[in-house]
Write an enzyme that holds these catalytic residues in place. Sequence first.
Site, PDB file in Angstrom:
ATOM      1  CD  GLN A  71      -2.814  -0.944   2.529  1.00 43.42           C
ATOM      2  OE1 GLN A  71      -2.787  -1.778   3.399  1.00 43.42           O
ATOM      3  NE2 GLN A  71      -3.605   0.111   2.609  1.00 43.42           N
ATOM      4  CG  HIS A  72       0.274   3.348   2.414  1.00 45.93           C
ATOM      5  ND1 HIS A  72      -1.045   3.709   2.540  1.00 45.93           N
ATOM      6  CD2 HIS A  72       0.510   2.417   3.381  1.00 45.93           C
ATOM      7  CE1 HIS A  72      -1.581   3.028   3.556  1.00 45.93           C
ATOM      8  NE2 HIS A  72      -0.658   2.237   4.077  1.00 45.93           N
ATOM      9  CG  ASP A 244       0.251  -5.492   1.070  1.00 44.67           C
ATOM     10  OD1 ASP A 244      -0.413  -4.662   1.702  1.00 44.67           O
ATOM     11  OD2 ASP A 244       1.494  -5.600   1.183  1.00 44.67           O
TER      12      ASP A 244
HETATM   13  O1  5SP Z   1       1.658   0.168   4.942  1.00 43.18           O
HETATM   14  C1  5SP Z   1       1.110  -0.909   5.096  1.00 43.18           C
HETATM   15  C2  5SP Z   1      -0.295  -0.981   5.549  1.00 43.18           C
HETATM   16  O2  5SP Z   1      -0.857   0.261   5.845  1.00 43.18           O
HETATM   17  C3  5SP Z   1       1.874  -2.163   4.801  1.00 43.18           C
HETATM   18  O3  5SP Z   1       1.194  -3.289   5.281  1.00 43.18           O
HETATM   19  C4  5SP Z   1       2.191  -2.263   3.323  1.00 43.18           C
HETATM   20  O4  5SP Z   1       1.008  -2.535   2.616  1.00 43.18           O
HETATM   21  C5  5SP Z   1       3.308  -3.265   3.040  1.00 43.18           C
HETATM   22  O5  5SP Z   1       2.925  -4.576   3.251  1.00 43.18           O
HETATM   23  P1  5SP Z   1       3.880  -5.879   3.281  1.00 43.18           P
HETATM   24  O6  5SP Z   1       4.832  -5.796   2.169  1.00 43.18           O
HETATM   25  O7  5SP Z   1       4.495  -5.935   4.623  1.00 43.18           O
HETATM   26  O8  5SP Z   1       2.883  -7.001   3.099  1.00 43.18           O
END
Ligand code: 5SP
EC number: 2.7.1.17
Length: 485
Positions: A71-72, A244
């Site tokens: 995300q983000h 994700d």
């Molecule tokens: O920033 C967040 C949720 O807000 C993280 O969960 C990212 O989405 C990265 O996820 P992973 O690579 O650890 O699954």
Amino acid sequence: MPLVAGIDSSTQSCKVVVRDAETGALVRQGRAPHPEGTEVDPDAWWAALRAAVAGAGGLADVAAVAVGGQQHGMVCLDEAGQVVRPALLWNDTRSADAARELIEEAGGGEAGRRFWADATGAVPVASFTATKLRWLARHEPANADRVAAVCLPHDWLTWRLAGAPGLAALRTDRGDASGTGYWSPRTGEYRLDLLERAFGRRLRVPVVLGPAEVAGHLDPVALGGGPGGSGAGDRVLLGPGTGDNAAAALGAGAGPGDVVVSIGTSGTVFAVADSPAADPTGAVAGFADATGRFLPLVCTLNAARVLDAAATLLGVDLTRLSELALAAPPGADGLVMVPYLEGERTPDRPTATGALHGLTLGTSTPAHLARAAVEGMLCALADGLDALTAQGARADRIILVGGGARSAAVRRIAPQVFGRPVVVPPPGEYVADGAARQAAWVALGGAAPPTWSPGDTEEYASPGVPAIRERYALARDRVVDRVRG
Ligand SMILES: O=C(CO)[C@@H](O)[C@H](O)COP(=O)(O)O
Ligand SMILES: Nc1ncnc2c1ncn2[C@@H]1O[C@H](COP(=O)(O)OP(=O)(O)O)[C@@H](O)[C@H]1O
């Protein structure tokens, strides 16, 4: 037997699963690593996606494909669709000052945090796209001037799969849009005024699709020829994809009453909810999910990599780390690791470093250190679970997923830290599975995604050991900030 594909473009790697759309049976899979770092050229994700698709035997025979992504991350494109600069990822903390500024400009303190929580479901932290846009405007004005559109990692990959057909074709979904800081889960609409407030002017943003809407079609030449190529690509549907965590909820079959704890690069604790959350403390981010509902979520920056770091410190592999952790007593005789190795997001300590408290001659052993690493990482997630339930989430069942859940020590110590049993689905790629389930929904239609069998779950139960969290709470704030330069 239509097949569908799900792609997980997460922080450390890209994973692809091909599954039977109706039953969910796994047919084949592939994976490829991503580069290290919190700033990544999106072309590296594309190269990893192509390699992972090739490893999974290509997409020539699938009816639909969808992408779940970290995300983000800020992906900036110019008018011609070229990437302006490497993407800043969710775990890049350089925009922490920008987050503080945005809260100040909205009234500061409680008022400023409440403004953002009401407007977007979440209080800005360095992870969110809006703060990264503010950082870009302040620190790289020449790059900022070139930006015509901003999108997220999964949006950009879906667009590349479609052949990158112009900025107007950018698509996203509710789940990932809700992590930008300029979209409201409550109204389902962009807040481009807030994007403008952060960046100084408005930008083109992707169209937000509903949960099973078609985002386009796979471009037959996007993946090239060879084993990764799609022979019949022009009719392969592209799903909207999602973030994700929303994909993991779909892949793990989480429903009302479930809390998912995901131990990947990030640690996340989230629930599927029927109404949007707006937590002015900023601990819980009131995201949307991938089914039309909501996904209140707590995220820590330090999860599976804390275990990687502990294994490196001890000069052992992850299997041995787990054995060592289980050889020490619960509470590690008072040795506590505060695991802020990457700074931290929850609590909001972007420049914090990690710490070890309680060192004595007796606790100076590899087993105590291994145990303290597992317990410290889980204590931070247990704090997240408290924050989530304080916002009204039910936690009838805790489901443990992510790479870190492959650790026997994590599975066995989690109930002692959380004070309740945890359910562990078979080891798998739940983000990619969720994306595949969304693709199946797109391909098959209907009001809900197809029901896929979750496989045999294992339950880990053990009496809670409150002393672990009590000791951690004493240590949690006793950390020093990173030395700059
Ligand atoms: O920033 C967040 C949720 O807000 C993280 O969960 C990212 O989405 C990265 O996820 P992973 O690579 O650890 O699954
Ligand atoms: N057996 C294991 N024990 C502990 N950690 C593990 C194990 N297997 C994988 N991991 C960790 O899982 C992490 C990757 O998890 P994953 O959920 O794929 O992350 P992401 O989705 O963020 O890329 C890595 O840091 C890796 O070390």
